[in-house]
Design a protein around this motif. Structure first.
Motif, PDB file in Angstrom:
ATOM      1  N   ARG A 112       0.856  -1.187   0.000  1.00 27.80           N
ATOM      2  CA  ARG A 112       0.000   0.000   0.000  1.00 27.80           C
ATOM      3  C   ARG A 112       0.890   1.234   0.000  1.00 27.80           C
ATOM      4  NH1 ARG A 112      -2.909  -2.949   4.155  1.00 27.80           N
ATOM      5  NH2 ARG A 112      -2.229  -1.455   5.751  1.00 27.80           N
ATOM      6  N   GLU A 113       0.849   1.982  -1.117  1.00 22.56           N
ATOM      7  CA  GLU A 113       1.653   3.196  -1.272  1.00 22.56           C
ATOM      8  C   GLU A 113       3.114   2.926  -0.910  1.00 22.56           C
ATOM      9  OE1 GLU A 113      -0.221   6.414   0.758  1.00 22.56           O
ATOM     10  OE2 GLU A 113      -1.912   6.471  -0.634  1.00 22.56           O
ATOM     11  N   PRO A 138      -2.835   4.463  -6.315  1.00 20.73           N
ATOM     12  CA  PRO A 138      -3.553   3.182  -6.297  1.00 20.73           C
ATOM     13  C   PRO A 138      -4.443   2.945  -7.500  1.00 20.73           C
ATOM     14  CG  PRO A 138      -3.660   4.248  -4.147  1.00 20.73           C
ATOM     15  CD  PRO A 138      -3.048   5.241  -5.083  1.00 20.73           C
ATOM     16  N   ASN A 156       1.192  -0.491  -5.297  1.00 18.52           N
ATOM     17  CA  ASN A 156      -0.089  -0.850  -4.674  1.00 18.52           C
ATOM     18  C   ASN A 156      -0.477  -2.228  -5.205  1.00 18.52           C
ATOM     19  OD1 ASN A 156      -1.042   1.903  -3.318  1.00 18.52           O
ATOM     20  ND2 ASN A 156      -0.180   2.375  -5.330  1.00 18.52           N
TER      21      ASN A 156
END
Length: 276
Positions: A112-113, A138, A156
Protein backbone atom coordinates in the motif's frame (compact mmCIF):
# COMPACT_ATOMS: atom_id res chain seq x y z
CA UNK A 1 70.30 -46.07 -17.60
CA UNK A 2 67.62 -44.21 -19.57
CA UNK A 3 64.94 -46.78 -18.72
CA UNK A 4 65.66 -46.41 -15.00
CA UNK A 5 65.10 -42.64 -15.24
CA UNK A 6 61.95 -43.02 -17.35
CA UNK A 7 60.10 -45.10 -14.76
CA UNK A 8 60.31 -42.52 -11.92
CA UNK A 9 59.39 -39.76 -14.40
CA UNK A 10 56.31 -41.66 -15.57
CA UNK A 11 55.31 -42.39 -11.98
CA UNK A 12 55.76 -38.73 -11.06
CA UNK A 13 53.61 -37.63 -14.04
CA UNK A 14 50.90 -40.13 -13.14
CA UNK A 15 50.81 -38.88 -9.54
CA UNK A 16 50.42 -35.30 -10.76
CA UNK A 17 47.65 -36.33 -13.13
CA UNK A 18 45.81 -38.23 -10.37
CA UNK A 19 46.15 -35.23 -8.04
CA UNK A 20 44.69 -32.93 -10.69
CA UNK A 21 41.76 -35.29 -11.31
CA UNK A 22 41.02 -35.54 -7.57
CA UNK A 23 41.22 -31.74 -7.24
CA UNK A 24 38.87 -31.30 -10.21
CA UNK A 25 36.37 -33.77 -8.75
CA UNK A 26 36.53 -32.06 -5.35
CA UNK A 27 36.03 -28.61 -6.93
CA UNK A 28 33.06 -29.89 -8.94
CA UNK A 29 31.42 -31.44 -5.89
CA UNK A 30 32.03 -28.24 -3.91
CA UNK A 31 30.46 -26.14 -6.67
CA UNK A 32 27.42 -28.38 -7.11
CA UNK A 33 26.58 -29.07 -3.48
CA UNK A 34 28.19 -26.42 -1.25
CA UNK A 35 29.26 -23.02 -2.61
CA UNK A 36 29.10 -21.39 -6.02
CA UNK A 37 30.34 -18.05 -7.32
CA UNK A 38 27.82 -15.59 -8.76
CA UNK A 39 28.18 -12.19 -10.46
CA UNK A 40 25.63 -9.39 -10.05
CA UNK A 41 24.73 -8.25 -13.61
CA UNK A 42 22.14 -5.51 -12.93
CA UNK A 43 21.18 -2.86 -10.40
CA UNK A 44 17.97 -4.53 -9.22
CA UNK A 45 19.40 -5.11 -5.71
CA UNK A 46 20.99 -1.68 -5.24
CA UNK A 47 22.25 -0.53 -2.90
CA UNK A 48 22.46 -3.83 -1.03
CA UNK A 49 24.32 -5.42 -3.95
CA UNK A 50 25.83 -3.52 -6.88
CA UNK A 51 26.29 -4.47 -10.51
CA UNK A 52 29.84 -5.78 -10.66
CA UNK A 53 29.76 -7.47 -7.26
CA UNK A 54 30.98 -11.08 -7.17
CA UNK A 55 29.63 -13.17 -4.33
CA UNK A 56 29.54 -16.66 -2.88
CA UNK A 57 26.19 -18.47 -2.79
CA UNK A 58 25.49 -21.07 -0.11
CA UNK A 59 23.84 -23.99 -1.93
CA UNK A 60 23.61 -26.58 0.84
CA UNK A 61 21.62 -24.42 3.27
CA UNK A 62 18.32 -24.96 1.39
CA UNK A 63 19.28 -28.42 0.16
CA UNK A 64 21.41 -28.61 -2.99
CA UNK A 65 19.83 -30.16 -6.06
CA UNK A 66 21.35 -33.44 -7.24
CA UNK A 67 22.03 -33.14 -11.01
CA UNK A 68 19.92 -35.44 -13.23
CA UNK A 69 18.35 -37.08 -10.16
CA UNK A 70 15.31 -34.83 -9.79
CA UNK A 71 15.57 -34.31 -6.03
CA UNK A 72 17.32 -32.14 -3.43
CA UNK A 73 19.48 -33.01 -0.47
CA UNK A 74 17.96 -32.36 2.99
CA UNK A 75 17.83 -28.65 3.84
CA UNK A 76 19.71 -27.20 6.80
CA UNK A 77 17.30 -24.25 6.97
CA UNK A 78 14.11 -23.23 5.23
CA UNK A 79 13.83 -20.11 3.09
CA UNK A 80 12.78 -17.25 5.34
CA UNK A 81 11.42 -13.77 4.80
CA UNK A 82 14.29 -11.35 4.24
CA UNK A 83 16.74 -13.92 2.83
CA UNK A 84 18.65 -12.80 -0.27
CA UNK A 85 18.29 -15.77 -2.61
CA UNK A 86 19.60 -16.90 -5.99
CA UNK A 87 17.17 -18.86 -8.15
CA UNK A 88 16.48 -20.07 -11.65
CA UNK A 89 14.26 -17.50 -13.37
CA UNK A 90 10.92 -19.34 -13.77
CA UNK A 91 10.32 -17.84 -17.22
CA UNK A 92 13.78 -18.83 -18.51
CA UNK A 93 15.63 -21.33 -16.33
CA UNK A 94 18.87 -20.81 -18.20
CA UNK A 95 19.13 -17.53 -16.25
CA UNK A 96 19.98 -17.04 -12.57
CA UNK A 97 18.26 -14.20 -10.70
CA UNK A 98 18.98 -12.74 -7.28
CA UNK A 99 16.27 -11.06 -5.18
CA UNK A 100 15.09 -10.83 -1.60
CA UNK A 101 12.45 -13.28 -0.38
CA UNK A 102 9.57 -11.12 0.80
CA UNK A 103 6.90 -13.73 1.55
CA UNK A 104 6.91 -17.51 2.00
CA UNK A 105 4.34 -20.21 1.31
CA UNK A 106 1.03 -19.47 3.02
CA UNK A 107 1.75 -15.77 3.61
CA UNK A 108 -0.58 -13.00 2.47
CA UNK A 109 1.23 -10.08 0.91
CA UNK A 110 0.07 -6.53 0.24
CA UNK A 111 1.72 -3.27 -0.83
CA UNK A 112 0.00 0.00 0.00
CA UNK A 113 1.65 3.20 -1.27
CA UNK A 114 5.07 1.45 -1.38
CA UNK A 115 4.75 0.08 2.17
CA UNK A 116 4.93 -3.72 2.18
CA UNK A 117 2.74 -5.75 4.54
CA UNK A 118 3.05 -9.49 5.18
CA UNK A 119 0.21 -11.15 7.07
CA UNK A 120 -1.06 -7.70 8.02
CA UNK A 121 2.24 -6.54 9.57
CA UNK A 122 4.52 -3.91 8.06
CA UNK A 123 7.62 -5.45 6.51
CA UNK A 124 10.54 -3.07 7.09
CA UNK A 125 12.42 -1.75 4.08
CA UNK A 126 15.89 -3.36 3.96
CA UNK A 127 18.69 -1.09 5.16
CA UNK A 128 20.10 -0.25 1.74
CA UNK A 129 16.93 -0.57 -0.33
CA UNK A 130 15.71 2.38 -2.35
CA UNK A 131 12.97 3.93 -4.48
CA UNK A 132 14.23 5.88 -7.49
CA UNK A 133 10.97 6.59 -9.33
CA UNK A 134 7.76 8.45 -8.69
CA UNK A 135 5.12 6.86 -6.51
CA UNK A 136 2.27 5.34 -8.51
CA UNK A 137 -1.26 6.10 -7.21
CA UNK A 138 -3.55 3.18 -6.30
CA UNK A 139 -5.98 3.81 -9.15
CA UNK A 140 -3.30 3.47 -11.87
CA UNK A 141 -3.46 -0.17 -12.96
CA UNK A 142 -0.39 -1.59 -14.73
CA UNK A 143 -1.11 -4.45 -17.12
CA UNK A 144 2.53 -5.56 -17.05
CA UNK A 145 1.98 -6.53 -13.43
CA UNK A 146 1.13 -10.09 -12.35
CA UNK A 147 -1.57 -11.24 -12.60
CA UNK A 148 -2.57 -9.70 -15.92
CA UNK A 149 -5.66 -7.50 -16.03
CA UNK A 150 -5.66 -6.96 -12.26
CA UNK A 151 -5.92 -3.55 -10.62
CA UNK A 152 -2.41 -3.87 -9.12
CA UNK A 153 0.66 -1.74 -9.76
CA UNK A 154 4.22 -1.84 -8.39
CA UNK A 155 3.43 0.42 -5.43
CA UNK A 156 -0.09 -0.85 -4.67
CA UNK A 157 -0.36 -4.60 -4.88
CA UNK A 158 -2.56 -7.33 -3.48
CA UNK A 159 -3.63 -8.61 -1.09
CA UNK A 160 -2.29 -11.86 -2.53
CA UNK A 161 -1.85 -15.23 -0.81
CA UNK A 162 1.31 -17.16 -1.68
CA UNK A 163 0.41 -20.79 -2.56
CA UNK A 164 1.61 -23.64 -0.35
CA UNK A 165 2.00 -27.32 -1.18
CA UNK A 166 -1.33 -29.05 -0.56
CA UNK A 167 -3.43 -25.90 -0.99
CA UNK A 168 -6.66 -26.46 -2.91
CA UNK A 169 -7.11 -23.45 -5.17
CA UNK A 170 -10.27 -22.45 -7.01
CA UNK A 171 -10.00 -22.39 -10.80
CA UNK A 172 -12.48 -20.27 -12.70
CA UNK A 173 -12.52 -17.37 -15.15
CA UNK A 174 -11.66 -14.89 -12.35
CA UNK A 175 -8.64 -16.82 -11.02
CA UNK A 176 -7.32 -18.11 -14.34
CA UNK A 177 -4.70 -15.37 -14.83
CA UNK A 178 -3.52 -15.82 -11.24
CA UNK A 179 -2.98 -19.58 -11.32
CA UNK A 180 -2.67 -20.68 -14.96
CA UNK A 181 1.13 -20.37 -15.12
CA UNK A 182 1.48 -22.22 -11.80
CA UNK A 183 -0.60 -25.17 -13.03
CA UNK A 184 1.22 -25.23 -16.37
CA UNK A 185 4.62 -25.10 -14.67
CA UNK A 186 3.67 -28.11 -12.56
CA UNK A 187 3.38 -30.12 -15.76
CA UNK A 188 -0.25 -29.74 -16.81
CA UNK A 189 -2.03 -28.37 -19.84
CA UNK A 190 -4.46 -25.66 -18.75
CA UNK A 191 -6.91 -23.64 -20.82
CA UNK A 192 -9.95 -21.44 -20.46
CA UNK A 193 -12.98 -21.87 -22.71
CA UNK A 194 -15.71 -19.39 -21.92
CA UNK A 195 -16.00 -19.53 -18.13
CA UNK A 196 -14.80 -23.13 -17.82
CA UNK A 197 -11.20 -24.05 -16.92
CA UNK A 198 -9.76 -27.28 -18.35
CA UNK A 199 -6.72 -29.10 -16.93
CA UNK A 200 -5.31 -31.84 -19.17
CA UNK A 201 -8.52 -31.66 -21.19
CA UNK A 202 -10.79 -32.25 -18.18
CA UNK A 203 -13.16 -29.54 -16.87
CA UNK A 204 -12.18 -28.65 -13.29
CA UNK A 205 -13.18 -26.21 -10.57
CA UNK A 206 -10.18 -26.68 -8.27
CA UNK A 207 -6.57 -27.83 -8.21
CA UNK A 208 -4.21 -29.13 -5.50
CA UNK A 209 -0.87 -27.28 -5.45
CA UNK A 210 2.14 -29.61 -5.74
CA UNK A 211 5.00 -27.32 -4.63
CA UNK A 212 5.74 -24.52 -2.17
CA UNK A 213 5.97 -21.00 -3.59
CA UNK A 214 7.60 -17.72 -2.60
CA UNK A 215 7.42 -14.05 -3.52
CA UNK A 216 10.70 -12.26 -4.34
CA UNK A 217 11.46 -8.57 -4.86
CA UNK A 218 14.57 -6.52 -5.62
CA UNK A 219 15.79 -3.99 -3.06
CA UNK A 220 15.86 -1.39 -5.85
CA UNK A 221 12.08 -1.42 -5.87
CA UNK A 222 11.54 0.76 -8.95
CA UNK A 223 14.13 -1.02 -11.11
CA UNK A 224 13.53 -4.72 -10.51
CA UNK A 225 11.91 -7.40 -12.66
CA UNK A 226 10.56 -9.49 -9.80
CA UNK A 227 7.51 -11.42 -8.59
CA UNK A 228 5.33 -8.36 -9.04
CA UNK A 229 5.83 -8.85 -12.79
CA UNK A 230 6.21 -12.62 -13.31
CA UNK A 231 4.49 -14.23 -10.35
CA UNK A 232 5.20 -16.93 -7.80
CA UNK A 233 8.66 -18.46 -7.34
CA UNK A 234 8.61 -22.29 -7.06
CA UNK A 235 10.74 -23.81 -4.31
CA UNK A 236 12.34 -26.18 -6.82
CA UNK A 237 13.93 -23.20 -8.62
CA UNK A 238 15.76 -21.85 -5.57
CA UNK A 239 19.54 -22.36 -5.87
CA UNK A 240 20.85 -20.97 -2.59
CA UNK A 241 21.38 -18.03 -0.25
CA UNK A 242 23.77 -15.15 -0.95
CA UNK A 243 26.63 -15.16 1.56
CA UNK A 244 29.51 -12.73 0.97
CA UNK A 245 30.95 -10.34 -1.62
CA UNK A 246 34.46 -11.54 -2.46
CA UNK A 247 35.23 -9.09 -5.29
CA UNK A 248 33.69 -5.96 -6.80
CA UNK A 249 34.56 -3.63 -9.66
CA UNK A 250 32.92 -1.26 -12.14
CA UNK A 251 31.18 -3.34 -14.84
CA UNK A 252 31.14 -0.35 -17.21
CA UNK A 253 34.92 -0.51 -17.76
CA UNK A 254 35.88 -3.14 -20.36
CA UNK A 255 38.68 -5.43 -19.17
CA UNK A 256 39.94 -6.12 -22.70
CA UNK A 257 40.39 -2.48 -23.76
CA UNK A 258 41.26 -0.91 -20.40
CA UNK A 259 42.73 -3.58 -18.08
CA UNK A 260 44.42 -1.08 -15.76
CA UNK A 261 41.26 0.98 -15.46
CA UNK A 262 39.31 -2.19 -14.71
CA UNK A 263 41.72 -3.20 -11.97
CA UNK A 264 41.82 0.29 -10.44
CA UNK A 265 38.00 0.35 -10.42
CA UNK A 266 38.00 -2.36 -7.75
CA UNK A 267 35.70 -1.48 -4.84
CA UNK A 268 38.00 -2.65 -2.06
CA UNK A 269 35.60 -1.55 0.67
CA UNK A 270 33.04 -4.10 -0.51
CA UNK A 271 35.34 -7.13 -0.41
CA UNK A 272 34.33 -9.37 2.50
CA UNK A 273 30.90 -7.72 2.85
CA UNK A 274 28.36 -10.14 4.29
CA UNK A 275 25.01 -10.10 2.46
CA UNK A 276 21.91 -9.51 4.58
Amino acid sequence: MSSQHEKPAKKHSREWFEALVIAAIFATVLRIFVVESYRIPTGSMENTLLAGDFLFVNKYVYGARVPLAGFRLPAVESVDRGDVIVFKFPKDRSLNYIKRCIAVSGDTLEIREQQLYVNGKAFPLPEHAQFIGQKVPPAAADFQIFPKYSSFNKDNYGPLRIPRKGDVIVLNAETYQLYSSLVADEGHDISLMGVQVYVDGVPVKQYTVQDNYYFAMGDNRDNSLDSRYWGFLPERDIVGEAMMVYWSWDPGIPLLFDPLGKIFSARWQRIGLMVH
